[in-house]
Design an enzyme around this catalytic site. Structure first.
Site, PDB file in Angstrom:
ATOM      1  CG  HIS A  68      -9.780  -5.796   0.934  1.00 43.09           C
ATOM      2  ND1 HIS A  68      -9.752  -6.975   1.402  1.00 43.09           N
ATOM      3  CD2 HIS A  68      -8.346  -5.538   0.829  1.00 43.09           C
ATOM      4  CE1 HIS A  68      -8.941  -7.310   2.211  1.00 43.09           C
ATOM      5  NE2 HIS A  68      -7.690  -6.523   1.802  1.00 43.09           N
TER       6      HIS A  68
ATOM      7  CG  ASP B 156     -12.381  -9.188   1.896  1.00 41.29           C
ATOM      8  OD1 ASP B 156     -12.361  -8.157   0.965  1.00 41.29           O
ATOM      9  OD2 ASP B 156     -12.115  -9.137   3.044  1.00 41.29           O
TER      10      ASP B 156
ATOM     11  CD  GLU C  70      -2.873  -1.109   2.343  1.00 43.24           C
ATOM     12  OE1 GLU C  70      -2.570  -0.398   3.219  1.00 43.24           O
ATOM     13  OE2 GLU C  70      -3.756  -2.013   2.579  1.00 43.24           O
TER      14      GLU C  70
ATOM     15  CD  GLU D  50      -4.469  -8.027   1.921  1.00 45.10           C
ATOM     16  OE1 GLU D  50      -5.329  -7.249   2.307  1.00 45.10           O
ATOM     17  OE2 GLU D  50      -3.319  -7.495   1.875  1.00 45.10           O
TER      18      GLU D  50
ATOM     19  CG  ASN E 161      -0.661  -6.801  -1.459  1.00 42.93           C
ATOM     20  OD1 ASN E 161      -1.147  -7.548  -2.189  1.00 42.93           O
ATOM     21  ND2 ASN E 161      -1.136  -6.789   0.082  1.00 42.93           N
TER      22      ASN E 161
HETATM   23  C1  XIL Z   1      -6.054  -6.059   8.458  1.00 41.76           C
HETATM   24  C2  XIL Z   1      -6.421  -7.394   9.578  1.00 41.76           C
HETATM   25  O1  XIL Z   1      -7.488  -8.448   8.753  1.00 41.76           O
HETATM   26  C3  XIL Z   1      -6.815  -7.152  10.792  1.00 41.76           C
HETATM   27  O2  XIL Z   1      -7.279  -8.116  11.286  1.00 41.76           O
HETATM   28  C4  XIL Z   1      -6.025  -5.881  11.161  1.00 41.76           C
HETATM   29  O3  XIL Z   1      -6.688  -5.399  12.127  1.00 41.76           O
HETATM   30  C5  XIL Z   1      -5.850  -4.794  10.015  1.00 41.76           C
HETATM   31  O4  XIL Z   1      -5.366  -5.336   8.777  1.00 41.76           O
HETATM   32  N1  XIL Z   1      -4.902  -4.516   3.793  1.00 41.76           N
HETATM   33  C6  XIL Z   1      -3.756  -5.432   4.094  1.00 41.76           C
HETATM   34  C7  XIL Z   1      -4.166  -6.375   5.336  1.00 41.76           C
HETATM   35  O5  XIL Z   1      -2.913  -5.550   3.440  1.00 41.76           O
HETATM   36  O6  XIL Z   1      -2.922  -6.225   6.153  1.00 41.76           O
HETATM   37  C8  XIL Z   1      -5.259  -5.816   6.198  1.00 41.76           C
HETATM   38  O7  XIL Z   1      -5.124  -6.678   7.219  1.00 41.76           O
HETATM   39  C9  XIL Z   1      -6.425  -5.412   5.414  1.00 41.76           C
HETATM   40  C10 XIL Z   1      -6.131  -4.343   4.472  1.00 41.76           C
END
Ligand code: XIL
Length: 338
Positions: free
Chosen positions: A229, A259, A151, A257, A193
């Site tokens: 996401h 979802d 990020e 990641e 990422n």
């Molecule tokens: C999130 C986790 O799922 C949570 O448990 C934590 O509190 C905060 O981070 N992008 C990312 C992940 O790269 O590391 C994040 O994970 C979600 C967004």
């Protein structure tokens, strides 16, 4: 006898156990030459046998949801804490699963000591190198891919975002992190990422320009992670075009990641829309020769970061809170079967 059969069937349905091992996401993905994985949280991994059982049955890859982040693995300047990460690695190896590492450089979930210890460029480079040498070195040869930098692009400007690393080191903190990671584990695939960068335009273009620049400078970067996401109505049609231009740079892709959050309480229409997005993402990965993996951020709605971070939304994963398969699960499985 009849009763026993009914109870047996019920138990099977409740446990979510598939009729045939070859029908799991894990097996279906392997047959297609990609990995399907999930992020894991420590508490349910330790305490809930259904969580651990579903994980190893359905997924051929794991990533720690938090265990490899700075605040977890390097809580004090002079102390690393490896118990959780070690446990994840041991679980994966015991179950023949691959591992992704997440993450080495991020602006979030950093320990408070970090800001005090990286006041000058030289200090910051030394701290970064020690951390990467130690963490990547510890798991050398056992982690197939690392999210080296997470990020780094600002959402609104497309420039590098504010981060303690940018302040202390300057823009080349990114190249340095990749070089240190490559020295620590030359076999690991190294990824940049980010989120909202799956498509063309906006942040997708900014990430493309960043990684193109890194390739041109000879920085050892192998891939781009699309966090994924997504929302139930996310526009996915241009993921292909972005994947193709990244392939042209010689880069792999992983959906790291995934979802798909929907309004809760969710209804059948929401689940159906969500299933469509999951299917499209899976189909996109299969269609892109450089796409290696689809990793969901958790796998059961019982343990997901979404409700805590997006009020009013949730139900984002392929398994429901009781580990039942949702339409999203069937959509991924069906896409892998085609
Ligand atoms: C999130 C986790 O799922 C949570 O448990 C934590 O509190 C905060 O981070 N992008 C990312 C992940 O790269 O590391 C994040 O994970 C979600 C967004």
């Amino acid at each position: 006898m009849r009763k026993a059969l009914v109870l047996g069937t019920l138990a099977l349905a409740l446990s979510g156990a598939p009729a045939l091992a070859e029908d799991t996401l894990r097996a279906l993905a392997a047959a297609r030459g990609i990995d399907v994985g999930a992020a894991v949280a420590m508490r349910p991994l330790r305490e809930d046998p259904l969580y651990a059982g579903t994980l190893k049955r359905e997924f051929g890859m794991m990533v720690g949801e938090n265990a490899f982040k700075w605040d977890a693995i390097h809580p004090l300047a002079s102390r690393y804490y490896f118990d959780d990460a070690d446990e994840i690695v041991a679980f994966a190896e015991a179950n023949g699963m691959k591992l992704r590492g997440h993450t080495l450089v991020w602006h979030q979930q950093n320990p408070t000591w970090l800001a005090r210890r990286i006041r000058t460029r030289d200090e910051a480079i030394a701290v970064l190198k020690d951390h990467i040498d130690t963490v990547v070195g510890r798991y050398k040869g056992r982690i197939v891919a690392w999210d080296v930098v997470n990020e780094a692009i600002d959402d609104s400007t497309g420039e590098l975002r504010e981060s303690p690393w940018l302040t202390a080191i300057g823009p080349d903190y990114i190249a340095l992190a990749f070089r240190f990671a490559h020295e620590a584990d030359p076999a690991a695939k190294l990824y940049y990422n980010d989120y909202n960068a799956e498509g063309v335009g906006g942040k997708g273009d900014a990430v493309y320009e960043l990684v193109k620049g890194l390739r041109e400078q000879g920085v050892p970067i192998d891939g781009v992670g699309w966090q994924g996401h997504l929302l139930g109505n996310s526009f996915t049609a241009d993921f292909m075009a972005n994947g193709e231009r990244l392939a042209a740079l010689g880069l792999e892709i992983a959906i790291t990641e995934l979802d798909v959050r929907i309004k809760v309480p969710a209804d059948d229409r929401g689940f159906a829309q969500q299933a469509k997005i999951y299917a499209t993402v899976a189909a996109t990965c299969l269609a892109l020769p450089n796409c290696r993996a689809i990793v969901t951020w958790g796998f059961t709605d019982a343990h997901s970061w979404v409700p805590g971070f997006f009020p009013g939304e949730g139900a984002a994963l392929p398994f429901d809170e009781s580990y039942g398969r949702k339409p999203a699960y069937d959509a991924i499985a069906e896409t892998l079967r085609q």
